[in-house]
Design an enzyme around this catalytic site. Structure first.
Site, PDB file in Angstrom:
ATOM      1  N   SER A  56       9.617  29.803  75.875  1.00 42.32           N
ATOM      2  CA  SER A  56       9.697  28.837  77.150  1.00 42.32           C
ATOM      3  C   SER A  56       8.680  27.698  76.954  1.00 42.32           C
ATOM      4  CB  SER A  56       9.579  29.782  78.455  1.00 42.32           C
ATOM      5  OG  SER A  56      10.880  30.514  78.668  1.00 42.32           O
ATOM      6  N   GLY A 101      11.943  26.973  71.138  1.00 40.04           N
ATOM      7  CA  GLY A 101      13.527  27.059  70.897  1.00 40.04           C
ATOM      8  C   GLY A 101      14.338  26.245  71.848  1.00 40.04           C
ATOM      9  N   GLY A 102      14.673  26.326  73.002  1.00 34.42           N
ATOM     10  CA  GLY A 102      15.527  25.455  73.737  1.00 34.42           C
ATOM     11  C   GLY A 102      14.802  24.060  74.047  1.00 34.42           C
ATOM     12  N   HIS A 113      12.640  37.086  64.138  1.00 37.80           N
ATOM     13  CA  HIS A 113      12.890  36.811  65.272  1.00 37.80           C
ATOM     14  C   HIS A 113      13.171  37.946  66.271  1.00 37.80           C
ATOM     15  CE1 HIS A 113      14.196  34.573  68.528  1.00 37.80           C
ATOM     16  NE2 HIS A 113      13.275  33.637  68.470  1.00 37.80           N
ATOM     17  N   GLY A 119      13.583  32.105  76.188  1.00 39.38           N
ATOM     18  CA  GLY A 119      14.743  31.348  76.885  1.00 39.38           C
ATOM     19  C   GLY A 119      14.784  31.749  78.148  1.00 39.38           C
ATOM     20  N   ASN A 152      12.972  25.949  66.716  1.00 38.36           N
ATOM     21  CA  ASN A 152      13.839  26.794  66.288  1.00 38.36           C
ATOM     22  C   ASN A 152      15.067  26.605  66.923  1.00 38.36           C
ATOM     23  OD1 ASN A 152      15.288  29.112  65.538  1.00 38.36           O
ATOM     24  ND2 ASN A 152      14.368  30.571  66.849  1.00 38.36           N
ATOM     25  N   TRP A 153      16.222  26.049  66.313  1.00 39.13           N
ATOM     26  CA  TRP A 153      17.230  25.565  66.798  1.00 39.13           C
ATOM     27  C   TRP A 153      18.277  26.769  67.289  1.00 39.13           C
ATOM     28  CZ3 TRP A 153      18.628  21.072  62.977  1.00 39.13           C
ATOM     29  CH2 TRP A 153      17.903  19.994  63.427  1.00 39.13           C
ATOM     30  N   LYS A 154      18.111  27.871  66.411  1.00 40.69           N
ATOM     31  CA  LYS A 154      18.995  29.029  66.780  1.00 40.69           C
ATOM     32  C   LYS A 154      20.613  28.702  66.201  1.00 40.69           C
ATOM     33  CE  LYS A 154      15.802  30.677  70.194  1.00 40.69           C
ATOM     34  NZ  LYS A 154      15.565  31.604  71.177  1.00 40.69           N
ATOM     35  N   GLU A 201      15.595  37.948  68.335  1.00 37.40           N
ATOM     36  CA  GLU A 201      16.978  37.911  68.389  1.00 37.40           C
ATOM     37  C   GLU A 201      17.424  38.694  67.071  1.00 37.40           C
ATOM     38  OE1 GLU A 201      17.484  33.781  69.032  1.00 37.40           O
ATOM     39  OE2 GLU A 201      16.459  34.356  71.125  1.00 37.40           O
ATOM     40  N   GLU A 224       5.767  35.984  70.141  1.00 47.18           N
ATOM     41  CA  GLU A 224       6.732  35.725  71.283  1.00 47.18           C
ATOM     42  C   GLU A 224       7.119  36.865  72.128  1.00 47.18           C
ATOM     43  OE1 GLU A 224       9.127  31.999  69.620  1.00 47.18           O
ATOM     44  OE2 GLU A 224      10.089  33.830  68.843  1.00 47.18           O
TER      45      GLU A 224
END
Ligand code: PGA
Length: 252
Positions: free
Chosen positions: A213, A234-235, A96, A174, A10-12, A98, A168
């Protein structure tokens, strides 16, 4: 039943079209021959067309990061399912944390989005997960029950297994704080039991990802858990080598 592991990056809100193309050139040689793991990238709207085109014919599938439930209408700034379908995306990640936290995504909207995506032939990844305060308040199961049952409420039993659920924990996203294997396994098994309340066959077949993470260093342990069928990353998904290492870890 053996479930095909599913690793999605997931590049966000990262990567211009040029940066996205650079990622694709980097990852295709690394995961091109992987057919025992489903691999996806969740791409910002602006780069979707380019990434769909550059991954065509490869094993890398392309997902959007949000969608509106209505087919069209006066919803300034929103993107509909037919618009995404026209781009030939494979699916959409919805709910998500966020989006729930910062943009008011609700269970009621997700209840419409998930079946609408399925009706259009797109694969939903439905994210669920508790905040740190909810975990500390021993509300984890209540939150997972509400988010999972609401999100799947209007999906026919026969279609449940076409949904992927991403567990999640919000406190692990993150932050570098990873759920312990026991926490991840317990939550994913709990979600699978919720699906089993609807259909035992669907519970057996549905994929449940862990997210929060995930990195090449912890992926093998998390992906080896009995009820964890993949990862939403993500990251560590911004770099092709690191996402490819997580895909390799998913190959049992
Ligand atoms: P993270 O993000 O891997 O950077 O924790 C996961 C996610 O938000 O899907």
């Amino acid at each position: 039943m053996s479930r095909t592991p599913f690793v999605a990056g997931n590049w966000k809100m990262h990567k211009t079209i040029a940066e996205a193309e650079e990622f694709v050139s980097g990852i295709l040689p690394l995961v091109g021959d992987v057919d025992d793991v489903q691999v996806g990238v969740c791409v910002p709207f602006t780069a979707l067309q380019a990434v769909v085109d550059s991954t065509r014919g490869s094993s890398v599938q392309v997902y959007a990061q949000n969608v509106h439930q209505a087919t069209n209408g006066a919803f300034t700034g929103e993107i509909s399912i037919p618009m995404l379908d026209e781009l030939d995306v494979h699916g959409v990640v919805v709910g998500h944390s966020e989006r729930r936290q910062y943009f008011g995504e609700t269970d009621a909207a997700l209840r419409e989005k998930v079946p609408a995506l399925l009706a259009a032939g797109l694969e939903p990844i439905l994210c669920v997960g508790e905040t740190e305060a909810e975990r500390e308040g021993e509300q984890t199961e209540d939150v997972l029950r509400r988010q999972t049952t609401e999100g799947l409420a209007d999906v026919a039993d026969a279609d449940l297994a076409r949904v992927t659920i991403a567990y999640e924990p919000v406190w692990a996203i993150g932050t570098g704080k990873v759920a312990t294997p026991q926490q991840a396994q317990d939550a994913c098994a709990f979600i699978r039991a919720l699906v089993a309340d609807r259909s035992a066959a669907a519970a057996d077949a549905i994929r449940i990802q862990y997210g929060g993470s995930v990195k090449p260093e912890n992926a093998a342990e998390l992906l080896g858990l009995p009820d964890v069928d993949g990862a939403l990353v993500g990251g560590a998904a911004l770099d092709p080598k690191s996402l490819a290492a997580i895909v390799q870890a998913a190959r049992a």
